[in-house]
Motif scaffolding. Structure first.
Motif, PDB file in Angstrom:
ATOM      1  N   UNK A 192      -0.595 -11.307  -0.844  1.00 32.85           N
ATOM      2  CA  UNK A 192      -0.216 -10.980   0.532  1.00 32.85           C
ATOM      3  C   UNK A 192      -0.106  -9.469   0.656  1.00 32.85           C
ATOM      4  N   UNK A 193      -0.908  -8.901   1.551  1.00 29.74           N
ATOM      5  CA  UNK A 193      -0.957  -7.450   1.743  1.00 29.74           C
ATOM      6  C   UNK A 193      -0.554  -7.145   3.174  1.00 29.74           C
ATOM      7  N   UNK A 194       0.712  -6.835   3.367  1.00 33.41           N
ATOM      8  CA  UNK A 194       1.210  -6.562   4.709  1.00 33.41           C
ATOM      9  C   UNK A 194       1.137  -5.070   5.018  1.00 33.41           C
ATOM     10  N   UNK A 195       1.374  -4.718   6.266  1.00 37.16           N
ATOM     11  CA  UNK A 195       1.368  -3.319   6.697  1.00 37.16           C
ATOM     12  C   UNK A 195       2.764  -2.744   6.500  1.00 37.16           C
ATOM     13  N   UNK A 196       2.879  -1.765   5.603  1.00 32.73           N
ATOM     14  CA  UNK A 196       4.174  -1.185   5.280  1.00 32.73           C
ATOM     15  C   UNK A 196       4.675  -0.149   6.263  1.00 32.73           C
ATOM     16  N   UNK A 197       3.864   0.160   7.281  1.00 27.75           N
ATOM     17  CA  UNK A 197       4.284   1.097   8.328  1.00 27.75           C
ATOM     18  C   UNK A 197       4.805   0.281   9.502  1.00 27.75           C
ATOM     19  N   UNK A 198       6.117   0.108   9.567  1.00 23.54           N
ATOM     20  CA  UNK A 198       6.676  -0.843  10.530  1.00 23.54           C
ATOM     21  C   UNK A 198       6.603  -0.359  11.973  1.00 23.54           C
ATOM     22  N   UNK A 199       6.155   0.873  12.195  1.00 24.13           N
ATOM     23  CA  UNK A 199       5.920   1.318  13.572  1.00 24.13           C
ATOM     24  C   UNK A 199       4.552   0.869  14.071  1.00 24.13           C
ATOM     25  N   UNK A 200       3.719   0.330  13.179  1.00 29.30           N
ATOM     26  CA  UNK A 200       2.387  -0.142  13.544  1.00 29.30           C
ATOM     27  C   UNK A 200       2.357  -1.659  13.658  1.00 29.30           C
ATOM     28  N   UNK A 201       1.562  -2.146  14.622  1.00 28.53           N
ATOM     29  CA  UNK A 201       1.269  -3.571  14.657  1.00 28.53           C
ATOM     30  C   UNK A 201       0.266  -3.922  13.564  1.00 28.53           C
TER      31      UNK A 201
ATOM     32  N   UNK B 106       0.825  -1.214   0.000  1.00 32.57           N
ATOM     33  CA  UNK B 106       0.000   0.000   0.000  1.00 32.57           C
ATOM     34  C   UNK B 106       0.857   1.261   0.000  1.00 32.57           C
ATOM     35  N   UNK B 107       0.190   2.414  -0.073  1.00 28.52           N
ATOM     36  CA  UNK B 107       0.872   3.697  -0.078  1.00 28.52           C
ATOM     37  C   UNK B 107       0.955   4.327   1.299  1.00 28.52           C
ATOM     38  N   UNK B 108       1.539   5.515   1.355  1.00 29.87           N
ATOM     39  CA  UNK B 108       1.716   6.219   2.624  1.00 29.87           C
ATOM     40  C   UNK B 108       0.358   6.492   3.269  1.00 29.87           C
ATOM     41  N   UNK B 109       0.264   6.215   4.561  1.00 25.36           N
ATOM     42  CA  UNK B 109      -0.979   6.405   5.290  1.00 25.36           C
ATOM     43  C   UNK B 109      -1.885   5.199   5.244  1.00 25.36           C
ATOM     44  N   UNK B 110      -1.583   4.250   4.349  1.00 27.31           N
ATOM     45  CA  UNK B 110      -2.391   3.047   4.248  1.00 27.31           C
ATOM     46  C   UNK B 110      -1.977   2.007   5.270  1.00 27.31           C
ATOM     47  N   UNK B 111      -2.498   0.821   5.125  1.00 30.90           N
ATOM     48  CA  UNK B 111      -2.202  -0.282   6.034  1.00 30.90           C
ATOM     49  C   UNK B 111      -2.605  -1.579   5.351  1.00 30.90           C
ATOM     50  N   UNK B 112      -2.650  -2.660   6.113  1.00 29.34           N
ATOM     51  CA  UNK B 112      -2.941  -3.974   5.522  1.00 29.34           C
ATOM     52  C   UNK B 112      -4.388  -4.123   5.071  1.00 29.34           C
ATOM     53  N   UNK B 113      -5.225  -3.112   5.310  1.00 28.38           N
ATOM     54  CA  UNK B 113      -6.618  -3.149   4.854  1.00 28.38           C
ATOM     55  C   UNK B 113      -6.843  -2.326   3.578  1.00 28.38           C
ATOM     56  N   UNK B 114      -5.867  -1.496   3.207  1.00 23.42           N
ATOM     57  CA  UNK B 114      -6.083  -0.525   2.132  1.00 23.42           C
ATOM     58  C   UNK B 114      -6.365  -1.190   0.790  1.00 23.42           C
TER      59      UNK B 114
END
Length: 389
Positions: free
Chosen positions: A212-221, A178-186
């Protein structure tokens, strides 16, 4: 006894009262997609002085949509009918006396970072790719995995194609970022990934595969509201954005998938793609993980981080791209909108690839940095995967 009778009487009458209010309520349909693809919006707002409609198909002044004023009809019903729209998935808001809100008559909502929009689909064209059609459906799972590199457990979304559970077969895999501000649901919610995959596979246009759609913001769980941090207002400004940490720990995602799913091994069966920041991650992960990915998709991608001091992970670009070229791959696919604010950045990057004699395919569309383009790019990219001579 008297109190008991009173209680029983109230228990009987209150549901009747609620049902009466429900059945006597004004039946409002909004939005209503007419036979000619024009769309009518309605909202009951008896105390409003001004009601406007703001939709993503409307003209913009800079980043801001120019809204349309709705008309107050009888019974305090505000309405507007817009001209016919091309087939697409659209999002919109109402603005009532200056306050942006959602349409109370439309239960279909999407979150994009910290904003909520209503959505609707105008079918009869490309948006049929995004619709739920009468075809075999895959399974979507939210999976937690260990991320020692980020010192936490993290969540990803995994799509498995129809029949995966009982087939016993191994499948190729696409990692979709995903893009900036997104997450594994985007990609699931805004990108309509499961619908696109179901439809393409059912039509024989795409190989059955995992996505596979992972969360690209590694500061987030996980996505906002889905972790032990509780409910908080989402933001695009997060720690470790484009500093190399996502790329360095991406191996944990690869290990989890290979250890928990039946996936075909090797770069011939492994693809990676992403939009904007996810395209940036795709570019740098693929060049730093030799012989891992045979297919790359850069959708409206950023190329280099915007920082005064270049993080170590992003250095030596030419050398690593040359190594990637020498390792070999099947597809390096770049897509960009003509009015995207990253257009010139990709134009410059293409010149670098040409200089390095690195093969790629380029697709240019109308429009800018928008989900309408990214859904189209995914629909075009997926049929190119895992179909080799």
């Amino acid at each position: 006894m008297k109190n008991l009778l009173t209680f029983l009487l109230l228990a009987f009458l209150l549901p009747l009262s609620a049902q009466q209010s429900l059945f006597n309520a004004q039946e409002i349909i909004s939005p209503e997609i007419n036979a000619d693809r024009s769309v009518t919006f309605r909202v009951f707002a008896p105390h409003a002085h001004k009601v406007e409609l703001s939709g993503d198909w409307m003209p913009r002044e800079g980043w801001n949509i120019v809204p349309k004023i709705m008309t107050k009809e009888k019974d305090s019903l505000w309405t507007i009918t817009i001209p016919p729209l091309p087939s697409e998935l659209y999002s919109y808001n109402l603005i009532i006396d200056g306050v942006k809100t959602t349409d109370p008559n439309n239960v279909y909502l999407i979150r994009d970072v910290s904003s909520i929009f209503n959505v609707f689909i105008v079918g009869g064209g490309k948006a049929d790719n995004y619709a739920v059609n009468n075809v075999a459906h895959g399974t979507v799972a939210k999976r937690w995995y260990d991320s020692p590199g980020n010192k936490m457990k993290r969540r990803m979304t995994v799509y498995t194609p129809a029949g995966y559970e009982n087939s016993g077969k191994d499948y190729p895999v696409l990692y979709l970022l995903h893009g900036m501000g997104g997450d594994e649901e985007a990609w699931m919610d805004l990108g309509r990934t499961s619908q696109i995959m179901d439809n393409l596979i059912a039509q024989g246009k795409a190989e059955p595969m995992l996505v596979v759609m992972t969360n690209g913001n590694v500061s987030q769980q996980a996505a906002p509201g889905q972790s032990d941090k509780g409910f908080y207002k989402p933001t695009m400004a997060l720690p470790h954005t484009m500093d190399g940490q996502m790329e360095k720990t991406f191996g944990e995602v690869l290990d989890f998938i290979s250890g928990n799913y039946r996936v075909k091994k090797g770069k011939d069966n492994t693809a990676i793609a992403g939009l904007s920041m996810g395209g940036f991650h795709t570019l740098h992960i693929s060049r730093q993980y030799p012989n891992t990915f045979g297919y790359m998709g850069l959708f409206s991608a950023a190329v280099m981080p915007r920082s005064e001091e270049m993080p170590e992970f992003y250095q030596n670009l030419d050398e690593s791209l040359t190594r990637q070229k020498e390792n070999g791959y099947h597809l390096y696919w770049i897509a960009m909108g003509k009015t995207d604010f990253l257009y010139n950045e990709i134009k410059k990057y293409k010149k670098k690839l040409d200089y390095l004699h690195m093969p790629y395919e380029y697709y240019e569309s109308e429009g800018g940095h928008i989900w309408s383009n990214w859904r189209d790019y995914l629909t075009l990219f997926v049929p190119k995967l895992f179909k080799r001579p």
